[in-house]
Motif scaffolding. Sequence first.
Motif, PDB file in Angstrom:
ATOM      1  N   ASP A 117       0.827  -1.207   0.000  1.00 56.09           N
ATOM      2  CA  ASP A 117       0.000   0.000   0.000  1.00 56.09           C
ATOM      3  C   ASP A 117       0.861   1.255   0.000  1.00 56.09           C
ATOM      4  OD1 ASP A 117      -2.269  -1.562   0.050  1.00 56.09           O
ATOM      5  OD2 ASP A 117      -2.588  -1.386   2.220  1.00 56.09           O
ATOM      6  N   PHE A 118       1.963   1.211   0.755  1.00 58.24           N
ATOM      7  CA  PHE A 118       2.870   2.363   0.809  1.00 58.24           C
ATOM      8  C   PHE A 118       3.498   2.614  -0.561  1.00 58.24           C
ATOM      9  CE2 PHE A 118       7.279   3.825   1.221  1.00 58.24           C
ATOM     10  CZ  PHE A 118       7.077   5.064   1.812  1.00 58.24           C
ATOM     11  N   LEU A 119       3.967   1.553  -1.227  1.00 59.34           N
ATOM     12  CA  LEU A 119       4.576   1.703  -2.553  1.00 59.34           C
ATOM     13  C   LEU A 119       3.582   2.275  -3.544  1.00 59.34           C
ATOM     14  CD1 LEU A 119       6.566  -1.674  -2.825  1.00 59.34           C
ATOM     15  CD2 LEU A 119       7.481   0.591  -2.278  1.00 59.34           C
ATOM     16  N   GLU A 120       2.348   1.804  -3.477  1.00 59.34           N
ATOM     17  CA  GLU A 120       1.325   2.302  -4.399  1.00 59.34           C
ATOM     18  C   GLU A 120       1.003   3.762  -4.113  1.00 59.34           C
ATOM     19  OE1 GLU A 120      -1.223   2.239  -7.597  1.00 59.34           O
ATOM     20  OE2 GLU A 120       0.351   0.843  -6.974  1.00 59.34           O
ATOM     21  N   ALA A 121       1.001   4.137  -2.837  1.00 56.89           N
ATOM     22  CA  ALA A 121       0.724   5.530  -2.473  1.00 56.89           C
ATOM     23  C   ALA A 121       1.812   6.464  -2.998  1.00 56.89           C
ATOM     24  CB  ALA A 121       0.606   5.658  -0.949  1.00 56.89           C
TER      25      ALA A 121
END
Length: 475
Positions: A48-52
């Motif tokens: 989720d962090f990478l996508e954000a």
Amino acid sequence: MEKRETINNCGNVKGRMNRGCIEANTLAIIDSAEIHKDSQDAKDDRMDFLEAVRIASIVPENGTPPTKKMVEAVFQILRAGKSLELIMSSYELLNEIEKRFPRIYVSESSGNGSPELVVIEEAWLPFMVSLDVMSSEKETNRRKLRGLFDPNGFHELITGLAEMAYKTNSQRLDTKFLGNMLLFQYLVNVLEGDFLARISMYKESMNWNFLRECLINMLLASKRVNYRVLMKECLHTICGLYQDYAGIRNEPDSSDEHSSENHNTDVAIALLEVQRTTCMAMQKLIIMIMEIDMSKQQANMLGLTTRSDGLRIPLIEIILDELTYYRKILPRFLQIFNDPKWKLEIIVQYLLKYTAKPVRTRRSNGPSEDSTFLGVLKSFSDSSSVRSIIKKLNVEVIQLLLAHAFLAYMSLTSQQQLPGMPGCNEAVIDSLSLVEISKNVAAAFNSLREADKKIQISSLGKEALFTATMIISTS
């Protein structure tokens, strides 16, 4: 001229809010305890962090650069990633950030139109190198804890790749090895971005300071690195990894048939491609070092270097020594190393070690024709010289070298990299036509036949001979 710039992070309110939300999770991502958690929830949080980060910085046409801490968190995910999905996603995102928001680049000056080297001061960097030998030990240790690479750490990474390159397939079939290869590729991409900008400015201005402060130059200049050993490991890593994706590993691995039962099939599928791209990255690193060596030699002749630049054995000499003493890796190296300019240079210098040296006089100033590809080919016109070369080498190796050199020469001429053209090594390429070179290649093979009646021309030799014959017949 070099210009230092700062990043303007004062974007719109929505952009700042998004970045604030992302950074709220950043500290948890890079926490030394949290990063090693391997639960599904931890993996989902990192994805989720990478996508954000991607949505905030890469997807929008005018996305804002990620902060240092955000990029560092992505880097930490790559270093500690245990799943193929996390490793690949973080690797791709790091390269996208590097491409979209370069730390260093050449721009046209708004004043006189001359190019400028622009360095973004706030941009994150995975290396900790400095020309300042007085940097504090406390600062160095602090940066190490953040996972940054000092010269010794970079050497250790390559050593690990070299050791794994000759392991069995089942021993290498794990995400750690795959992650380290992608980590190395990313580091080389960072080094390349810095190198290309700096060597462009050096060629434009002939100011050696641009290359003196090049990341690669500072890494290799460190006393913590055994430069010769490091370069040998680069060479053997290329040759070792090449065996697998080329399907020529000598000893079959009896455990391979059970590997799918013990390892992730997705990793096995990804491994061959990642090994291929790692070989290409290693070649890229080798070429950049040889280009710096050549530029340093030029700068030294012009009196631009100082004692502080130190002395370093040119990489091409280390390669020649290694290919001489470990001749079994020569075919693999020539097969995988596909840069025509440097391949031709290496082969010419290799053959010059075994050909008769010309008698030079005091009037023999400037480059000698004997040091060119044509000069090497002409050494095969003398029967006694040919017999001497065969004694020192063997006909199989000679064929291999001649064929690869001829194919590299043709590649250079097809790219129109002739004398006087940018990026061309005039010490190797002759001003004579390809037809003249083709005649000398055919004559060299005929001389080998005359010296050894039992010679069997290899498939690559036949390809070179056929090509040379066609060029001569159509001239």
